[in-house]
Design an enzyme around this catalytic site. Structure first.
Site, short mmCIF file in Angstrom:
data_model
loop_
_atom_site.label_atom_id
_atom_site.label_comp_id
_atom_site.label_asym_id
_atom_site.label_seq_id
_atom_site.Cartn_x
_atom_site.Cartn_y
_atom_site.Cartn_z
N ARG A 19 -9.65 0.42 8.67
CA ARG A 19 -9.13 -0.91 8.97
C ARG A 19 -10.15 -1.77 9.72
O ARG A 19 -9.85 -2.92 10.01
CB ARG A 19 -7.88 -0.76 9.84
CG ARG A 19 -6.56 -1.00 9.07
CD ARG A 19 -5.47 -0.81 10.06
NE ARG A 19 -4.21 -1.36 9.77
CZ ARG A 19 -3.18 -0.69 9.26
NH1 ARG A 19 -3.32 0.55 8.86
NH2 ARG A 19 -2.02 -1.27 9.14
N ARG A 51 11.28 -0.15 10.67
CA ARG A 51 10.18 0.16 11.59
C ARG A 51 10.17 -0.82 12.76
O ARG A 51 10.43 -2.00 12.58
CB ARG A 51 8.85 0.08 10.84
CG ARG A 51 8.45 1.39 10.20
CD ARG A 51 7.25 1.26 9.33
NE ARG A 51 6.14 0.51 9.91
CZ ARG A 51 4.94 0.39 9.35
NH1 ARG A 51 4.71 1.01 8.20
NH2 ARG A 51 3.99 -0.31 9.90
N LYS A 106 0.83 -1.22 0.00
CA LYS A 106 0.00 0.00 0.00
C LYS A 106 0.87 1.26 0.00
O LYS A 106 0.63 2.19 -0.77
CB LYS A 106 -0.92 0.04 1.24
CG LYS A 106 -1.89 -1.12 1.33
CD LYS A 106 -2.83 -0.96 2.52
CE LYS A 106 -2.13 -0.98 3.87
NZ LYS A 106 -1.55 -2.27 4.25
N ARG A 141 0.13 -8.73 13.19
CA ARG A 141 -0.52 -7.80 12.25
C ARG A 141 -1.30 -8.57 11.16
O ARG A 141 -2.37 -8.15 10.74
CB ARG A 141 0.52 -6.86 11.61
CG ARG A 141 1.01 -5.80 12.60
CD ARG A 141 2.35 -5.22 12.22
NE ARG A 141 2.33 -4.48 11.00
CZ ARG A 141 3.42 -4.21 10.27
NH1 ARG A 141 4.60 -4.62 10.68
NH2 ARG A 141 3.33 -3.50 9.19
N ARG A 189 11.94 -4.58 4.85
CA ARG A 189 11.57 -3.20 4.48
C ARG A 189 12.44 -2.19 5.21
O ARG A 189 12.74 -2.34 6.39
CB ARG A 189 10.10 -2.98 4.82
CG ARG A 189 9.66 -1.53 4.66
CD ARG A 189 8.18 -1.41 4.56
NE ARG A 189 7.49 -1.65 5.81
CZ ARG A 189 6.16 -1.57 5.92
NH1 ARG A 189 5.42 -1.29 4.88
NH2 ARG A 189 5.59 -1.80 7.07
P1 AMP Z 1 0.75 0.96 8.92
O1 AMP Z 1 1.81 2.00 8.80
O2 AMP Z 1 -0.46 1.25 8.09
O3 AMP Z 1 1.29 -0.44 8.67
O4 AMP Z 1 0.25 0.98 10.45
C1 AMP Z 1 1.12 0.69 11.51
C2 AMP Z 1 0.32 0.47 12.78
O5 AMP Z 1 -0.40 1.68 13.12
C3 AMP Z 1 -0.74 -0.61 12.73
O6 AMP Z 1 -0.23 -1.91 12.98
C4 AMP Z 1 -1.72 -0.14 13.81
O7 AMP Z 1 -1.20 -0.42 15.11
C5 AMP Z 1 -1.69 1.38 13.64
N1 AMP Z 1 -2.69 1.86 12.67
C6 AMP Z 1 -2.47 2.46 11.47
N2 AMP Z 1 -3.62 2.76 10.86
C7 AMP Z 1 -4.61 2.32 11.67
C8 AMP Z 1 -6.04 2.30 11.57
N3 AMP Z 1 -6.69 2.81 10.51
N4 AMP Z 1 -6.73 1.76 12.61
C9 AMP Z 1 -6.12 1.28 13.70
N5 AMP Z 1 -4.77 1.23 13.85
C10 AMP Z 1 -4.02 1.75 12.84
#
Ligand code: AMP
Length: 215
Positions: free
Chosen positions: A89, A161, A14, A172, A128
């Site tokens: 999400r 990260r 994404k 996740r 990554r």
């Molecule tokens: P990402 O960068 O999209 O992979 O998000 C990293 C982490 O941030 C996720 O594993 C969640 O803990 C949190 N997070 C990001 N976006 C959301 C969302 N829309 N709803 C809930 N938690 C989120």
């Protein structure tokens, strides 16, 4: 306001697709993960609450996420085109987004559902590397930077990260399956989903995604 949504499991690509679409379209890229990482770094109340969830691979509460999105939407004129990456999400977040958009006559025009081979996700995420300054995404094997540890775009330092480790990645993936995957049917029922094969190169995914947006 027009909205497109990038949907897909962790490691589906994404963020990489969003970076590329941002350069080729007029959509404003909004990643809730990026916003949360900034809040964690700044040590705000939201950041303190989000940190524990993020480090363990769980989702941050719908309430916090919807507040972040509402504030972000309100910062831009009502004719803005947004690209949401990593949001919604959960079904509750999707319902919240629908309500927010209803208030301002906004619509979701496309949901790009990135489909990648589940076997590929763990190595993709564990390898990554992300630029500390511009957020560009690299991979130690699939998309290495010209110079190790240095961003090709702005020379920023590349980092791994905190949640890109095997244990958190497994969590996740499970959270994606139980809480996020139901969104596929939710949006399919609205007739706005486009399945995008995301198992190949970043360029191949870009081409298919752009074609879907122009559909
Ligand atoms: P990402 O960068 O999209 O992979 O998000 C990293 C982490 O941030 C996720 O594993 C969640 O803990 C949190 N997070 C990001 N976006 C959301 C969302 N829309 N709803 C809930 N938690 C989120």
């Amino acid at each position: 306001m027009e909205v497109i949504i990038l949907l897909g499991g962790p490691g589906a690509g994404k963020g990489t697709l969003a970076e590329s679409l941002k350069d080729q379209t007029s959509y404003i890229h909004v990643s809730t993960g990026d916003i949360l990482r900034v809040a964690v770094k700044a040590g705000t109340d939201v950041g303190l609450e989000a940190k524990v969830c993020m480090e363990s691979g769980k989702l941050v509460s719908d309430e916090i996420i919807l507040k972040i999105i509402k504030e972000r939407i309100e910062q831009e004129p009502t004719d803005t085109k947004f690209m949401f990456d990593g949001f919604p999400r959960t079904i509750q977040q999707a319902e919240g987004l629908r309500e927010l958009l209803e208030e301002i006559n906004g619509t979701i025009t496309h949901v790009l559902n990135l489909i990648a081979d589940p076997q590929a996700l763990i190595p993709r995420l564990c390898g990554r590397r992300t630029c500390k300054t511009c957020g560009a995404i690299f991979h130690v094997v699939n998309m290495p930077p010209k110079e190790e540890g240095v961003c090709d775009l702005d020379g920023g330092e590349l980092y791994q990260r905190a949640d890109d480790n095997e244990e958190t990645v497994m969590k996740r993936l499970e959270v994606y399956k139980t809480q996020t995957a139901p969104l596929i049917d939710f949006y399919r029922n609205l007739g706005i989903i486009h399945d995008i094969a995301a198992g190949g190169t970043a360029e191949q995914t870009d081409t298919v995604a752009l074609a879907a947006l122009n559909d």
